[in-house]
Design an enzyme around this catalytic site. Structure first.
Site, mmCIF file in Angstrom:
data_model
loop_
_atom_site.group_PDB
_atom_site.id
_atom_site.type_symbol
_atom_site.label_atom_id
_atom_site.label_comp_id
_atom_site.label_asym_id
_atom_site.label_seq_id
_atom_site.Cartn_x
_atom_site.Cartn_y
_atom_site.Cartn_z
ATOM 1 N N TYR A 150 0.858 -1.196 0.000
ATOM 2 C CA TYR A 150 0.000 0.000 0.000
ATOM 3 C C TYR A 150 0.885 1.235 0.000
ATOM 4 O O TYR A 150 1.876 1.324 0.742
ATOM 5 C CB TYR A 150 -0.886 0.010 1.252
ATOM 6 C CG TYR A 150 -1.671 1.285 1.441
ATOM 7 C CD1 TYR A 150 -2.959 1.421 0.926
ATOM 8 C CD2 TYR A 150 -1.129 2.369 2.128
ATOM 9 C CE1 TYR A 150 -3.685 2.591 1.090
ATOM 10 C CE2 TYR A 150 -1.833 3.547 2.295
ATOM 11 C CZ TYR A 150 -3.123 3.647 1.773
ATOM 12 O OH TYR A 150 -3.830 4.809 1.945
ATOM 13 N N GLU A 238 -3.748 7.569 -3.816
ATOM 14 C CA GLU A 238 -3.690 6.335 -3.034
ATOM 15 C C GLU A 238 -3.596 5.147 -3.981
ATOM 16 O O GLU A 238 -4.459 4.957 -4.833
ATOM 17 C CB GLU A 238 -4.946 6.214 -2.164
ATOM 18 C CG GLU A 238 -4.953 4.990 -1.268
ATOM 19 C CD GLU A 238 -6.239 4.900 -0.455
ATOM 20 O OE1 GLU A 238 -6.161 4.737 0.772
ATOM 21 O OE2 GLU A 238 -7.330 4.994 -1.058
#
Length: 429
Positions: A150, A238
């Site tokens: 991530y 993101e």
């Protein structure tokens, strides 16, 4: 309930802007951005900035999808319905097809599957019950992922600028990772003048678990993502997952980009891509006049200035047994024409049986609101009960305008009184 534009999201770190971040373990309310991009549009922005994404084509017809699958010339193809709602993989089409994401090794199957997607409604856990019509599909190269991480860049108020946040645990709910294994969340503060330094990018890549040549490759992708962040005036980029393939390639497999609405004047090309086809038409129309409209499922329209006041108004209506039909936020610097447009939007909703105006005049001049209300009532021939509570700047002049208008307007002394009167007005009908 309509597509409710406010979502509650668990938050993973304590020191970022209120719209995206709150205390760990708590929740915060975040408004949906007006700019909505489809997945392929975000991927195109990334691709244009040198970020590595899957090769892909976009198709509007089954024949175009078939041709795109042939042009890719890859071992496996992923076909993805393009709608703004999440949960596509587990969605269902009214054509009978299950799943808005399909993998296949046969180009011919892509055309057949696209034919059952395009023009049909896809229902997921995030769409209205009738689903959303699919008008576009993305035909992309399917890549194996040997490991998922991530990575995000976002604005952090406590640092007066952007920060990088990453975790070697990607492809899953990052909030859950932060709650159960906070030691796996890594953060790097970026100097807005200096940008992402080589040592920062390499350190983040190492913390994400990239090793050997992949570490330098991941660091390069991180720097390119920051360049994209600046280039498009993003408030958040993101990537989940930022993965590595068995062939030794670092790829951004999925990304969410949030934009600074105030930068629209210099990001015209980006904002021109805004997809409003899935938005509430009233919401879209309100945005043209710098009004924030959010549709709900009740019958009392809430006409306010400020999101906090809007939510308080909705809550107190509910407390007195009523149901808000929406809230419409005027914001600051209001003009009479905006008030007129606001009333026009509210009365266009057939569910609205009463209107509650709750204005606290700080920046807003109450007299302007009052003049706008009287003009709207006369020109639109308002036929539903109207309850008005005004307080603040020039409020006495505003009350005089309303009282001398001769219009059937019910005044309220405070918010509680206004909510009671609005609920009672409907009960009398």
């Amino acid at each position: 309930m309509n597509q409710f534009a406010w979502v509650r999201r668990p938050l993973i770190w304590p020191d970022a802007p209120p719209l995206t971040i709150g205390l760990r373990g708590s929740t915060a309310v975040s408004p949906r951005r007006w700019l909505n991009l489809q997945e392929y549009q975000s991927k195109k922005l990334m691709q244009d900035s040198g970020v590595t994404v899957q090769r892909f084509f976009v198709a509007d017809t089954a024949s175009e999808a078939l041709e795109a699958a042939k042009r890719l010339k890859v071992k496996e193809i992923v076909l993805k319905a393009q709608i703004l709602a999440g949960g596509r993989g587990k969605g269902v089409f009214d054509s009978g097809l299950k799943g808005g994401v399909h993998l296949t090794k046969e180009p011919a199957a892509v055309g057949e599957l696209a034919g059952k997607m395009l023009g049909f409604n896809l229902t997921t856990k995030q769409t209205p019950k009738e689903g959303v019509k699919v008008k576009t599909v993305m035909v992309a190269e399917a890549l194996d992922i040997s490991r998922e991480t991530y990575f995000a860049i976002l604005m952090d108020r406590s640092c007066n600028g952007p920060v990088m946040v990453g975790s070697p645990q990607g492809g899953v709910d990052i909030e859950e990772v932060a709650a159960t294994t906070p030691e796996l969340i890594f953060k790097e503060v970026i100097d807005i003048f200096e940008g992402v330094r080589d040592d920062q990018a390499l350190r983040m890549a190492a913390n994400l678990g990239f090793k050997g040549p992949l570490e330098k490759q991941a660091a390069d992708q991180i720097k390119r993502l920051y360049e994209l962040f600046l280039k498009v005036d993003a408030t958040q980029v993101e990537v989940n997952p930022l993965g590595e393939t068995p062939e030794g390639q670092v790829v951004c497999f999925d990304a969410k980009i949030n934009f600074d609405d105030n930068a629209e004047f210099r990001q015209k090309a980006v904002f021109a891509m805004d997809d409003t086809t899935e938005s509430d038409p009233l919401e879209t129309e309100a945005a043209k006049y710098d009004l924030k409209y959010i549709g709900l499922d009740g019958n009392i329209a809430c006409f306010v200035n400020g999101a906090g006041l809007a939510m308080a108004t909705c809550d107190i209506i509910d407390l007195h047994g009523g149901k808000p039909a929406n809230f419409l936020d005027l914001g600051g610097g209001v003009k009479e024409n905006q008030v007129y447009v606001a009333f026009k939007l509210l009365t266009a909703d057939p569910k609205v049986e009463a209107i509650l105006v709750n204005i606290f005049g700080g920046i807003v001049n109450c007299a302007i609101i009052a003049n706008g209300i009287t003009k709207a009532c006369r020109e639109l021939e308002l036929k539903v009960p109207l309850v008005v509570r005004l307080e603040g700047t020039n409020v006495q002049e505003a009350k005089r305008i309303l009282s001398e208008s001769g219009l059937p307007i019910t005044s309220a002394s405070d918010l509680d009184d206004a909510a009671k009167k609005a609920v009672a007005a409907i009960a009398k009908k």
